[in-house]
Design an enzyme around this catalytic site. Sequence first.
Site, PDB file in Angstrom:
ATOM      1  N   LYS A  15       0.829  -1.216   0.000  1.00 18.52           N
ATOM      2  CA  LYS A  15       0.000   0.000   0.000  1.00 18.52           C
ATOM      3  C   LYS A  15       0.858   1.259   0.000  1.00 18.52           C
ATOM      4  O   LYS A  15       0.665   2.157  -0.820  1.00 18.52           O
ATOM      5  CB  LYS A  15      -0.917   0.050   1.246  1.00 18.52           C
ATOM      6  CG  LYS A  15      -1.903  -1.079   1.362  1.00 18.52           C
ATOM      7  CD  LYS A  15      -2.862  -0.868   2.522  1.00 18.52           C
ATOM      8  CE  LYS A  15      -2.241  -0.877   3.915  1.00 18.52           C
ATOM      9  NZ  LYS A  15      -1.781  -2.211   4.360  1.00 18.52           N
ATOM     10  N   ARG A  90     -10.193   0.717   7.777  1.00 18.71           N
ATOM     11  CA  ARG A  90      -9.790  -0.645   8.091  1.00 18.71           C
ATOM     12  C   ARG A  90     -11.004  -1.544   8.257  1.00 18.71           C
ATOM     13  O   ARG A  90     -10.866  -2.755   8.226  1.00 18.71           O
ATOM     14  CB  ARG A  90      -9.011  -0.702   9.417  1.00 18.71           C
ATOM     15  CG  ARG A  90      -7.592  -0.178   9.361  1.00 18.71           C
ATOM     16  CD  ARG A  90      -6.761  -0.961   8.395  1.00 18.71           C
ATOM     17  NE  ARG A  90      -5.485  -1.404   8.908  1.00 18.71           N
ATOM     18  CZ  ARG A  90      -4.336  -0.759   8.762  1.00 18.71           C
ATOM     19  NH1 ARG A  90      -4.282   0.396   8.148  1.00 18.71           N
ATOM     20  NH2 ARG A  90      -3.220  -1.272   9.231  1.00 18.71           N
ATOM     21  N   ARG A 127      11.161  -7.057   5.947  1.00 18.81           N
ATOM     22  CA  ARG A 127      10.995  -5.602   5.794  1.00 18.81           C
ATOM     23  C   ARG A 127      11.836  -4.835   6.813  1.00 18.81           C
ATOM     24  O   ARG A 127      11.886  -5.179   7.980  1.00 18.81           O
ATOM     25  CB  ARG A 127       9.515  -5.236   5.981  1.00 18.81           C
ATOM     26  CG  ARG A 127       9.272  -3.744   5.901  1.00 18.81           C
ATOM     27  CD  ARG A 127       7.850  -3.415   5.546  1.00 18.81           C
ATOM     28  NE  ARG A 127       6.885  -3.740   6.576  1.00 18.81           N
ATOM     29  CZ  ARG A 127       5.573  -3.524   6.431  1.00 18.81           C
ATOM     30  NH1 ARG A 127       5.093  -3.026   5.315  1.00 18.81           N
ATOM     31  NH2 ARG A 127       4.749  -3.835   7.406  1.00 18.81           N
ATOM     32  N   ARG A 159      10.074  -2.791  12.144  1.00 19.46           N
ATOM     33  CA  ARG A 159       8.943  -2.203  12.868  1.00 19.46           C
ATOM     34  C   ARG A 159       8.577  -3.077  14.059  1.00 19.46           C
ATOM     35  O   ARG A 159       8.681  -4.302  13.988  1.00 19.46           O
ATOM     36  CB  ARG A 159       7.727  -2.118  11.927  1.00 19.46           C
ATOM     37  CG  ARG A 159       7.664  -0.838  11.158  1.00 19.46           C
ATOM     38  CD  ARG A 159       6.610  -0.849  10.082  1.00 19.46           C
ATOM     39  NE  ARG A 159       5.282  -1.296  10.496  1.00 19.46           N
ATOM     40  CZ  ARG A 159       4.198  -1.220   9.709  1.00 19.46           C
ATOM     41  NH1 ARG A 159       4.297  -0.703   8.493  1.00 19.46           N
ATOM     42  NH2 ARG A 159       3.031  -1.652  10.123  1.00 19.46           N
TER      43      ARG A 159
HETATM   44  P1  AMP Z   1      -0.039   0.131   8.735  1.00 17.44           P
HETATM   45  O1  AMP Z   1       1.186   0.991   8.660  1.00 17.44           O
HETATM   46  O2  AMP Z   1      -1.135   0.619   7.797  1.00 17.44           O
HETATM   47  O3  AMP Z   1       0.266  -1.334   8.570  1.00 17.44           O
HETATM   48  O4  AMP Z   1      -0.631   0.316  10.213  1.00 17.44           O
HETATM   49  C1  AMP Z   1       0.117  -0.064  11.350  1.00 17.44           C
HETATM   50  C2  AMP Z   1      -0.782  -0.105  12.570  1.00 17.44           C
HETATM   51  O5  AMP Z   1      -1.324   1.205  12.810  1.00 17.44           O
HETATM   52  C3  AMP Z   1      -2.000  -1.008  12.454  1.00 17.44           C
HETATM   53  O6  AMP Z   1      -1.720  -2.377  12.755  1.00 17.44           O
HETATM   54  C4  AMP Z   1      -2.931  -0.370  13.496  1.00 17.44           C
HETATM   55  O7  AMP Z   1      -2.539  -0.688  14.805  1.00 17.44           O
HETATM   56  C5  AMP Z   1      -2.652   1.119  13.294  1.00 17.44           C
HETATM   57  N1  AMP Z   1      -3.555   1.709  12.271  1.00 17.44           N
HETATM   58  C6  AMP Z   1      -3.214   2.227  11.060  1.00 17.44           C
HETATM   59  N2  AMP Z   1      -4.292   2.692  10.408  1.00 17.44           N
HETATM   60  C7  AMP Z   1      -5.349   2.453  11.217  1.00 17.44           C
HETATM   61  C8  AMP Z   1      -6.751   2.669  11.112  1.00 17.44           C
HETATM   62  N3  AMP Z   1      -7.295   3.206  10.010  1.00 17.44           N
HETATM   63  N4  AMP Z   1      -7.534   2.300  12.162  1.00 17.44           N
HETATM   64  C9  AMP Z   1      -7.016   1.741  13.263  1.00 17.44           C
HETATM   65  N5  AMP Z   1      -5.712   1.478  13.420  1.00 17.44           N
HETATM   66  C10 AMP Z   1      -4.876   1.828  12.418  1.00 17.44           C
END
Ligand code: AMP
Length: 214
Positions: A15, A90, A127, A159
Amino acid sequence: MKSRLLILGPPAGGKGTHAERLAAELGVPHIATGDMLRKEVSEGSDLGVQAKAAMDGGELVSDELVVAMLVERLEREDASEGWIIDGFPRDLEQAQVLNAELGGRGVDLVIALEVERADIIERIVGRRVCPRGHVYHLTHNPPETPGVCDIDGEALVQRDDDTEEVIVHRIEVYHDESGALLDFYDSKGVLRKVDASGPPDDTYARIHAMVNSS
Ligand code: AMP
C-alpha cells in the site's frame, strides 16, 4: 482523472509503496494513517502514547483517535484537490464514517491489493524501515549499505509490529474486517482489485493503467 483514492490491502501488501508513487504522479498528498500514528508514537505525543499498545499488538487503534487524526489531515490546504489514503478505512464502520465526512462525492476509486498469505509473511519478515518511513526488503529491495537508508542515511530497523507473532494477528484482523469493507465499495461501483503478488513495478503498471482508464 480520479483524485480521491483509497488504497486497501493486507499488511505488507505494498500500500505505502504504490500510494507514494501514485500520489507523486497525480500531484496529491499520500496520507497514511499508519505512518501518521508511528510519527505520533516516536514523538511521544498523547495520541502516540494511547495508540502504541494497540499497534504493537497488531490491533486496530480506536476509531475515536484515528478518525479525528484523519479528519484534521483532510482539512489541510494540500488535500483540497484530492489525496490517496493508505491504511484507512480498516473496517466497515470507518468506511461509513469517511463517507459521511466526505459528503456527496465520496471517493472516486478504491484500489484493493491482493497478495497470498505466504508472500505477506515473507515480505514482512524481511521488511526494514528508516525512521522517516522509507521501506526496504533484505532480499528484494536491499539498501546499498546494509542497515542504512539510501535516502537519508538513517539506521534501518524492523517495525515493532513486524514480528512473526504479531504478523499472524494483523493478517487475521485484515481478513476479519476486509470482506464487509470491500463489499461496501463494490456496491458503490468504485472498487478495483489488483493482483499485487509479483514485482512492485508490475503491480504499479496495473494500478497506473487502472487509474488512467477509470
Ligand atoms: P499500517 O502501517 O497501515 O500497517 O498500520 C500499522 C498499525 O497502525 C496497524 O496495525 C494499526 O494498529 C494502526 N492503524 C493504522 N491505520 C489504522 C486505522 N485506520 N484504524 C485503526 N488502526 C490503524
